[in-house]
Design an enzyme around this catalytic site. Structure first.
Site, PDB file in Angstrom:
ATOM      1  N   GLY A  29      46.252  33.273  33.683  1.00  0.00           N
ATOM      2  CA  GLY A  29      45.527  33.669  32.471  1.00  0.00           C
ATOM      3  C   GLY A  29      46.024  32.941  31.237  1.00  0.00           C
ATOM      4  CB  THR A  31      49.123  35.966  28.194  1.00  0.00           C
ATOM      5  OG1 THR A  31      47.933  36.592  27.728  1.00  0.00           O
ATOM      6  CG2 THR A  31      50.302  36.397  27.343  1.00  0.00           C
ATOM      7  N   GLY A  85      50.107  38.302  33.109  1.00  0.00           N
ATOM      8  CA  GLY A  85      49.350  38.939  32.029  1.00  0.00           C
ATOM      9  C   GLY A  85      48.708  40.215  32.565  1.00  0.00           C
ATOM     10  CD  GLU A 106      46.614  37.923  38.291  1.00  0.00           C
ATOM     11  OE1 GLU A 106      46.690  37.111  37.360  1.00  0.00           O
ATOM     12  OE2 GLU A 106      45.948  38.967  38.211  1.00  0.00           O
ATOM     13  CE  LYS A 124      44.843  41.066  27.180  1.00  0.00           C
ATOM     14  NZ  LYS A 124      45.421  39.955  27.942  1.00  0.00           N
TER      15      LYS A 124
HETATM   16  O1  LIG Z   1      42.793  37.417  36.795  1.00  0.00           O
HETATM   17  C1  LIG Z   1      43.461  37.260  35.798  1.00  0.00           C
HETATM   18  C2  LIG Z   1      44.637  38.016  35.431  1.00  0.00           C
HETATM   19  O2  LIG Z   1      44.721  39.312  35.911  1.00  0.00           O
HETATM   20  C3  LIG Z   1      45.108  37.874  33.998  1.00  0.00           C
HETATM   21  O3  LIG Z   1      46.485  38.055  34.042  1.00  0.00           O
HETATM   22  C4  LIG Z   1      44.490  38.869  33.026  1.00  0.00           C
HETATM   23  O4  LIG Z   1      43.098  38.777  33.097  1.00  0.00           O
HETATM   24  C5  LIG Z   1      44.970  38.624  31.583  1.00  0.00           C
HETATM   25  O5  LIG Z   1      44.503  37.402  31.157  1.00  0.00           O
HETATM   26  P1  LIG Z   1      44.727  36.826  29.695  1.00  0.00           P
HETATM   27  O6  LIG Z   1      46.173  36.592  29.543  1.00  0.00           O
HETATM   28  O7  LIG Z   1      43.923  35.557  29.679  1.00  0.00           O
HETATM   29  O8  LIG Z   1      44.181  37.832  28.725  1.00  0.00           O
END
Ligand SMILES: O=C[C@H](O)[C@H](O)[C@H](O)COP(=O)(O)O
Length: 227
Positions: A29, A31, A85, A106, A124
């Site tokens: 992701g 982050t 993330g 994950e 979040k």
């Molecule tokens: O499938 C993706 C993951 O679970 C990510 O860790 C989650 O969606 C957070 O993503 P981001 O850091 O882009 O908000």
């Protein structure tokens, strides 16, 4: 404060948890992209010896391009720590993941890992999870039947599609159905029900999995400890 600045702040702090010779899980992701950048800097500056297991092709490509050694999950016998993330996390440390369609890999990496740390921006952290649509990975064969069942159960499903209307495919070439639930008051019951449905490969409820959440906020980094 800009959301990306908060993500970056949490990501940069999280690499402090990394120790030499660790087997490390790397999430997926936007982050995590910041985290992998910060990790690469530490690896170089301190000549750290790490073995990293990635949760997506994207993360593996980024890590490899920055000189971080990568192995497949099948090649390691344990993982010391995983940094990932999340899309939402509540006061009880229950979370939703899979906004980037990587939740199957994950969850495999997280459940192999001795410790799990999530890196998020403060938006979040919520009272009740569910406003973020819950991703469910399903095999393409018969996915419409699974979708119809979700409709019947009132789960407000939607196939995830790309901008040009194609169904999003995961790294395992499965489809993703997002459930628009607004509030998930009984996450364990929902998780059990989803896991029992034929055709469902994995859902994005990550329950009782995370140890610490590193939160980026305008006031600085906050650390939430679950156990
Ligand atoms: O499938 C993706 C993951 O679970 C990510 O860790 C989650 O969606 C957070 O993503 P981001 O850091 O882009 O908000």
């Amino acid at each position: 404060m800009d959301k990306n600045a908060m993500k970056k702040m949490a990501a940069e702090r999280s690499v402090d948890y990394v120790e030499d010779n660790m087997i490390l899980g790397l999430g997926t992701g936007s982050t995590v992209v910041y985290m992998v950048e910060a990790l690469a800097k530490r690896v170089k500056a301190e000549n750290l010896h790490l073995t990293c297991v990635c949760t997506s092709i994207r993360t593996a490509e980024q890590a490899t391009s920055l000189g971080i050694p990568v192995k497949a999950l099948n090649e390691v016998d344990h993982i010391d720590l995983t940094i990932d993330g999340a899309d939402e996390v509540d006061d009880n440390f229950q979370g939703i993941k899979g906004g980037g369609a990587a939740h199957l890999f994950e969850k495999l990496v997280a459940t192999t890992s001795t410790r799990n740390i999530w890196i998020v921006d403060e938006e979040k952290v919520v009272d009740t999870i569910g406003r973020f649509p819950l991703p469910v990975e399903v095999i393409p064969f018969g996915s419409q039947q699974v979708f119809n069942k979700f409709v019947k159960e009132g789960l407000n499903p939607e196939f995830r599609t790309t901008e040009d209307g194609q169904r999003v495919l995961t790294d395992s070439k499965n489809e993703v159905i997002d459930l628009h639930l607004e509030k998930i008051t009984h996450p364990h019951l929902l998780a059990t029900w989803l896991s029992e449905q034929v055709g469902v490969v994995e859902h994005g409820l990550f329950l009782d999995l995370v140890n610490e959440v590193v939160v980026g906020s305008p006031e600085g980094v906050k650390i939430l400890k679950a156990r």
